[in-house]
Write a protein that holds these residues in place. Sequence first.
Motif, PDB file in Angstrom:
ATOM      1  N   PHE A   1       6.875  11.866  13.605  1.00  0.00           N
ATOM      2  CA  PHE A   1       5.903  10.951  13.180  1.00  0.00           C
ATOM      3  C   PHE A   1       5.044  11.063  12.092  1.00  0.00           C
ATOM      4  N   ASP A   2       4.745  12.410  11.842  1.00  0.00           N
ATOM      5  CA  ASP A   2       3.691  12.607  10.588  1.00  0.00           C
ATOM      6  C   ASP A   2       4.557  12.340   9.402  1.00  0.00           C
ATOM      7  N   LYS A   3       5.724  12.336   9.026  1.00  0.00           N
ATOM      8  CA  LYS A   3       6.553  12.351   7.880  1.00  0.00           C
ATOM      9  C   LYS A   3       6.415  10.717   7.766  1.00  0.00           C
ATOM     10  N   TYR A   4       6.834  10.056   8.935  1.00  0.00           N
ATOM     11  CA  TYR A   4       6.768   8.484   8.604  1.00  0.00           C
ATOM     12  C   TYR A   4       5.543   7.923   8.418  1.00  0.00           C
ATOM     13  N   GLU A   5       4.253   8.665   9.048  1.00  0.00           N
ATOM     14  CA  GLU A   5       3.172   7.892   8.710  1.00  0.00           C
ATOM     15  C   GLU A   5       2.526   8.284   6.995  1.00  0.00           C
ATOM     16  N   ALA A   6       2.972   9.414   6.622  1.00  0.00           N
ATOM     17  CA  ALA A   6       2.601   9.531   5.288  1.00  0.00           C
ATOM     18  C   ALA A   6       3.364   8.579   4.267  1.00  0.00           C
ATOM     19  N   LEU A   7       4.587   8.046   4.478  1.00  0.00           N
ATOM     20  CA  LEU A   7       5.212   7.219   3.666  1.00  0.00           C
ATOM     21  C   LEU A   7       4.844   5.717   4.147  1.00  0.00           C
ATOM     22  N   ILE A   8       4.812   5.379   5.383  1.00  0.00           N
ATOM     23  CA  ILE A   8       4.557   3.977   5.447  1.00  0.00           C
ATOM     24  C   ILE A   8       3.512   3.827   6.346  1.00  0.00           C
ATOM     25  N   PRO A   9       2.253   3.993   6.031  1.00  0.00           N
ATOM     26  CA  PRO A   9       1.166   4.045   6.792  1.00  0.00           C
ATOM     27  C   PRO A   9       0.861   2.801   7.499  1.00  0.00           C
ATOM     28  N   ASP A  10       1.459   1.564   7.090  1.00  0.00           N
ATOM     29  CA  ASP A  10       1.070   0.288   7.417  1.00  0.00           C
ATOM     30  C   ASP A  10       1.832  -0.468   8.536  1.00  0.00           C
ATOM     31  N   THR A  11       2.466   0.623   9.349  1.00  0.00           N
ATOM     32  CA  THR A  11       3.374   0.270  10.310  1.00  0.00           C
ATOM     33  C   THR A  11       2.916   1.072  11.527  1.00  0.00           C
ATOM     34  N   ARG A  12       3.593   0.896  12.719  1.00  0.00           N
ATOM     35  CA  ARG A  12       3.486   1.391  14.124  1.00  0.00           C
ATOM     36  C   ARG A  12       4.757   1.987  14.213  1.00  0.00           C
ATOM     37  N   ILE A  13       4.703   3.440  14.531  1.00  0.00           N
ATOM     38  CA  ILE A  13       5.808   4.202  14.615  1.00  0.00           C
ATOM     39  C   ILE A  13       5.964   5.040  16.117  1.00  0.00           C
ATOM     40  N   GLN A  14       7.536   4.833  16.461  1.00  0.00           N
ATOM     41  CA  GLN A  14       7.828   5.810  17.419  1.00  0.00           C
ATOM     42  C   GLN A  14       9.132   6.549  17.111  1.00  0.00           C
ATOM     43  N   THR A  15       9.106   7.915  17.008  1.00  0.00           N
ATOM     44  CA  THR A  15      10.460   8.556  16.932  1.00  0.00           C
ATOM     45  C   THR A  15      11.080   8.979  18.096  1.00  0.00           C
ATOM     46  N   VAL A  16      12.533   8.707  18.136  1.00  0.00           N
ATOM     47  CA  VAL A  16      13.129   8.886  19.334  1.00  0.00           C
ATOM     48  C   VAL A  16      14.444   9.516  19.108  1.00  0.00           C
ATOM     49  N   MET A  17      15.093  10.341  19.777  1.00  0.00           N
ATOM     50  CA  MET A  17      16.086  10.973  19.718  1.00  0.00           C
ATOM     51  C   MET A  17      17.209  10.902  20.888  1.00  0.00           C
ATOM     52  N   PRO A  18      18.070   9.940  20.709  1.00  0.00           N
ATOM     53  CA  PRO A  18      18.985   9.625  21.793  1.00  0.00           C
ATOM     54  C   PRO A  18      20.200  10.325  21.589  1.00  0.00           C
ATOM     55  N   ASN A  19      21.164  10.444  22.534  1.00  0.00           N
ATOM     56  CA  ASN A  19      22.498  11.073  22.405  1.00  0.00           C
ATOM     57  C   ASN A  19      23.382  10.281  22.839  1.00  0.00           C
ATOM     58  N   THR A  20      24.548  10.208  22.521  1.00  0.00           N
ATOM     59  CA  THR A  20      25.889   9.257  22.467  1.00  0.00           C
ATOM     60  C   THR A  20      25.995   8.605  23.839  1.00  0.00           C
ATOM     61  N   PRO A  21      25.790   9.292  25.223  1.00  0.00           N
ATOM     62  CA  PRO A  21      26.087   9.050  26.226  1.00  0.00           C
ATOM     63  C   PRO A  21      25.346   7.685  26.769  1.00  0.00           C
ATOM     64  N   VAL A  22      24.058   7.185  25.757  1.00  0.00           N
ATOM     65  CA  VAL A  22      23.352   6.203  25.941  1.00  0.00           C
ATOM     66  C   VAL A  22      24.284   4.791  26.072  1.00  0.00           C
ATOM     67  N   ALA A  23      25.711   4.980  25.457  1.00  0.00           N
ATOM     68  CA  ALA A  23      26.421   3.744  25.495  1.00  0.00           C
ATOM     69  C   ALA A  23      26.967   3.578  26.833  1.00  0.00           C
ATOM     70  N   VAL A  24      27.043   4.672  27.972  1.00  0.00           N
ATOM     71  CA  VAL A  24      27.401   4.316  29.089  1.00  0.00           C
ATOM     72  C   VAL A  24      26.287   4.189  30.172  1.00  0.00           C
ATOM     73  N   GLY A  25      24.956   4.467  29.614  1.00  0.00           N
ATOM     74  CA  GLY A  25      24.022   4.663  30.610  1.00  0.00           C
ATOM     75  C   GLY A  25      23.852   5.879  31.428  1.00  0.00           C
ATOM     76  N   GLU A  26      24.160   6.938  30.691  1.00  0.00           N
ATOM     77  CA  GLU A  26      24.112   8.227  31.029  1.00  0.00           C
ATOM     78  C   GLU A  26      23.494   9.258  29.973  1.00  0.00           C
ATOM     79  N   GLY A  27      22.739   8.634  29.010  1.00  0.00           N
ATOM     80  CA  GLY A  27      21.874   9.297  28.019  1.00  0.00           C
ATOM     81  C   GLY A  27      20.944  10.069  28.364  1.00  0.00           C
ATOM     82  N   VAL A  28      20.599  10.855  27.358  1.00  0.00           N
ATOM     83  CA  VAL A  28      19.156  11.611  27.229  1.00  0.00           C
ATOM     84  C   VAL A  28      18.359  11.135  26.314  1.00  0.00           C
ATOM     85  N   VAL A  29      17.370  10.815  26.347  1.00  0.00           N
ATOM     86  CA  VAL A  29      16.398   9.931  25.041  1.00  0.00           C
ATOM     87  C   VAL A  29      15.228  10.583  25.009  1.00  0.00           C
TER      88      VAL A  29
END
Length: 250
Positions: free
Chosen positions: A92-120
């Motif tokens: 979050f902090d890295k993004y906020e420093a570069l694009i302060p005029d936005t609303r931000i959420q950082t997310v880390m998914p894994n490949t099993p999201v493609a079949v509904g069995e991911g961890v996000v």
Amino acid sequence: MGNMAQAILRGFLSNKCVKKENVFAYAPSREKLMHNAVNIGFIACASDEEVCEKSDLVFIACKPYQIEDVLKKCKDPLKGKAIVSIAAGWGFDKYEALIPDTRIQTVMPNTPVAVGEGVVLFEEKNTLTEDELKTVRKYFESTGIVETVPGNLMGIAGTLTGCGPAFVDLFIEAYADAGVKYGLKRDQAYRLVSAMIKGSASLQLATGKHPGVLKDEVCSPGGTTIRGVTTLERDGFRNACIESIDSILK
């Protein structure tokens, strides 16, 4: 629209979270982009800027080393937009420093999201509105388990869940090789091992039991399983698992 973005979109579409006609995407390879637009279902754009201009919610899914250039190009069309980033190492902090005029959420998914069995993983710190956060969580909850993690722990949590599928795939391949060695057909060996892993993981999640307790329940005194466990211990299986994570985080 690389591999991870494709996996996420497949999950969203299969769970009817979004409509194909409302998804805009860009990738440097026009040929691959058009192929995926037809096969997965989205509207192909000619540039990053076009994606940002047409979207209310923008997913940043490019390689981490490309992000600064993309943000420079898209600074104006991103103003006032809600952003979800799935790039490793960009908190979050890295993004906020570069694009302060936005609303931000950082997310880390894994490949099993493609079949509904991911961890996000959702970084705890964010600036989405309450409704935006609810919407984004709803999207990802349709693709697997969503966990909120403090920013300082996103690295280890993301390494376990993001790199882990490759380690499990190696495990599947190795045990399938053992099955083939003793006469199983390869496709059957893959199915048996993969289903065994899925079932074992589901049992732990459903019961909440310590993995060691579940292991003990399979190991009869003087039986076959405990001999296999002993061999894995002798060959440093646990240490190899821990060192695989150490090698990434060092």
